[in-house]
Design a protein around this motif. Sequence first.
Motif, short mmCIF file in Angstrom:
data_model
loop_
_atom_site.label_atom_id
_atom_site.label_comp_id
_atom_site.label_asym_id
_atom_site.label_seq_id
_atom_site.Cartn_x
_atom_site.Cartn_y
_atom_site.Cartn_z
N HIS A 255 16.33 5.54 -5.94
CA HIS A 255 15.51 4.90 -4.91
C HIS A 255 14.79 5.92 -4.03
CE1 HIS A 255 19.20 5.83 -2.77
NE2 HIS A 255 18.48 5.82 -1.68
N GLN A 256 13.79 5.43 -3.37
CA GLN A 256 13.10 6.21 -2.36
C GLN A 256 13.98 6.27 -1.10
OE1 GLN A 256 9.95 7.57 -2.60
NE2 GLN A 256 9.83 6.94 -4.73
N HIS A 257 13.55 7.03 -0.14
CA HIS A 257 14.25 7.12 1.14
C HIS A 257 14.23 5.77 1.86
CE1 HIS A 257 15.74 8.84 4.82
NE2 HIS A 257 14.69 8.41 5.47
N ILE A 258 13.14 5.01 1.68
CA ILE A 258 12.98 3.70 2.32
C ILE A 258 12.82 2.64 1.25
CG2 ILE A 258 11.58 2.32 3.90
CD1 ILE A 258 10.58 4.97 5.11
N VAL A 259 13.65 1.59 1.32
CA VAL A 259 13.56 0.47 0.40
C VAL A 259 13.38 -0.79 1.22
CG1 VAL A 259 14.69 -0.83 -1.43
CG2 VAL A 259 15.06 1.63 -1.26
N VAL A 260 12.35 -1.57 0.88
CA VAL A 260 12.03 -2.80 1.59
C VAL A 260 12.19 -3.98 0.64
CG1 VAL A 260 10.28 -4.06 2.88
CG2 VAL A 260 10.39 -1.58 3.05
N PHE A 261 12.96 -4.97 1.05
CA PHE A 261 13.14 -6.20 0.29
C PHE A 261 12.43 -7.33 1.02
CE2 PHE A 261 16.77 -3.67 -1.00
CZ PHE A 261 16.80 -3.88 -2.36
N LEU B 150 0.83 -1.20 0.00
CA LEU B 150 0.00 0.00 0.00
C LEU B 150 0.87 1.25 0.00
CD1 LEU B 150 -2.86 1.18 0.10
CD2 LEU B 150 -2.71 1.08 2.59
N GLN B 151 1.91 1.26 0.82
CA GLN B 151 2.81 2.41 0.86
C GLN B 151 3.58 2.55 -0.46
OE1 GLN B 151 5.24 2.14 4.37
NE2 GLN B 151 3.50 2.38 5.74
N ALA B 152 3.89 1.41 -1.09
CA ALA B 152 4.56 1.46 -2.39
C ALA B 152 3.65 2.06 -3.45
CB ALA B 152 5.00 0.06 -2.81
N SER B 153 2.36 1.75 -3.38
CA SER B 153 1.42 2.30 -4.36
C SER B 153 1.28 3.81 -4.22
CB SER B 153 0.05 1.63 -4.24
OG SER B 153 -0.57 1.98 -3.02
N HIS B 154 1.60 4.35 -3.05
CA HIS B 154 1.58 5.80 -2.83
C HIS B 154 2.98 6.41 -2.91
CE1 HIS B 154 -2.48 5.01 -1.93
NE2 HIS B 154 -2.52 5.26 -0.64
N ASN B 155 3.95 5.60 -3.39
CA ASN B 155 5.35 6.03 -3.54
C ASN B 155 5.97 6.54 -2.24
OD1 ASN B 155 5.90 5.30 -6.18
ND2 ASN B 155 4.92 7.15 -6.97
N GLN B 156 5.58 5.96 -1.12
CA GLN B 156 6.18 6.31 0.16
C GLN B 156 7.44 5.48 0.42
OE1 GLN B 156 2.83 5.59 2.70
NE2 GLN B 156 2.05 7.66 2.45
N LYS B 157 7.54 4.34 -0.23
CA LYS B 157 8.72 3.49 -0.12
C LYS B 157 8.80 2.62 -1.35
CE LYS B 157 7.51 1.36 3.80
NZ LYS B 157 7.38 0.41 4.90
N THR B 158 9.96 2.06 -1.60
CA THR B 158 10.15 1.13 -2.70
C THR B 158 10.10 -0.28 -2.13
OG1 THR B 158 11.53 2.71 -3.88
CG2 THR B 158 11.71 0.41 -4.54
N VAL B 159 9.28 -1.14 -2.72
CA VAL B 159 9.14 -2.52 -2.25
C VAL B 159 9.60 -3.45 -3.36
CG1 VAL B 159 7.52 -4.28 -1.45
CG2 VAL B 159 7.24 -1.92 -0.72
N LYS C 150 26.96 1.81 2.55
CA LYS C 150 28.10 2.73 2.49
C LYS C 150 28.00 3.66 1.28
CE LYS C 150 31.27 -0.34 4.85
NZ LYS C 150 32.43 -1.24 4.72
N CYS C 151 27.34 3.20 0.20
CA CYS C 151 27.24 3.97 -1.03
C CYS C 151 25.98 4.85 -1.07
CB CYS C 151 27.22 3.03 -2.23
SG CYS C 151 28.65 1.97 -2.34
N TRP C 152 25.01 4.58 -0.23
CA TRP C 152 23.75 5.31 -0.29
C TRP C 152 23.80 6.56 0.56
CZ3 TRP C 152 18.65 2.19 -0.69
CH2 TRP C 152 18.68 1.43 -1.86
N PRO C 153 22.92 7.51 0.25
CA PRO C 153 22.91 8.75 1.04
C PRO C 153 22.59 8.47 2.51
CG PRO C 153 21.53 8.96 -0.93
CD PRO C 153 21.94 7.53 -0.83
N GLU C 154 23.15 9.32 3.34
CA GLU C 154 22.92 9.17 4.77
C GLU C 154 21.43 9.35 5.08
OE1 GLU C 154 24.40 11.39 8.79
OE2 GLU C 154 25.81 11.21 7.12
N GLY C 155 20.92 8.55 5.96
CA GLY C 155 19.51 8.61 6.34
C GLY C 155 18.62 7.66 5.56
N SER C 156 19.14 7.01 4.52
CA SER C 156 18.35 6.03 3.77
C SER C 156 18.13 4.80 4.64
CB SER C 156 19.07 5.62 2.49
OG SER C 156 19.18 6.72 1.62
#
Length: 181
Positions: free
Chosen positions: A126-132, A44-53, A155-161
């Motif tokens: 990517h979004q700020h939050i990525v869920v696998f 549901l959050q992915a459908s609203h682009n709040q996170k990447t799933v 280590k390669c992603w922006p801080e806070g991701s």
Amino acid sequence: MLPRCDKCTTYHLNASPSDGDTFKYEQHVIQYTACETEKTDDDLQASHNQKTVVTFDLQQILQYPKVKGAKQSFYKSRMVLYNLCFFVKNTKQGYCYCWTQVEGLKGGNEISMCFVRFVTDQLSDHQHIVVFWSDKCPGQNKNWHMMAALSQITKCWPEGSIIELKFFETGHSHMEADSMH
């Protein structure tokens, strides 16, 4: 129809389950129901682009070449092809990473290498939050190879991701990545 999960099947086939068996089964149901609910919330959050799933899974091995007569090919060696599929829920796109038994096996090292390649190649925006989401296979997904891969990625992603790795309950892991080959 009986479920495909070993724990569920064993419980349902038992004519007179003990109180301990019933308790274990009820705990199992609670766990897989919680996983399904959490996955639905993530979708549901992915459908609203709040996170990447993203779901990922190693598919059944493919043997080639395919030979029509089973008798002719029974004693002949055939090459094994491994296929790791990723499905990004937000974009509804699937990605397959294939390799042969000559290039590697189907262990944690190969899975984690494909995982890192997928993240660096496909999730650069990517979004700020990525869920696998994945199954709990300890030899492939739930091991130190995957934790090292996640450490390398962070280590390669922006801080806070935020990167979350979630696992389905054993026997109840049907996901979008299973639908593509």
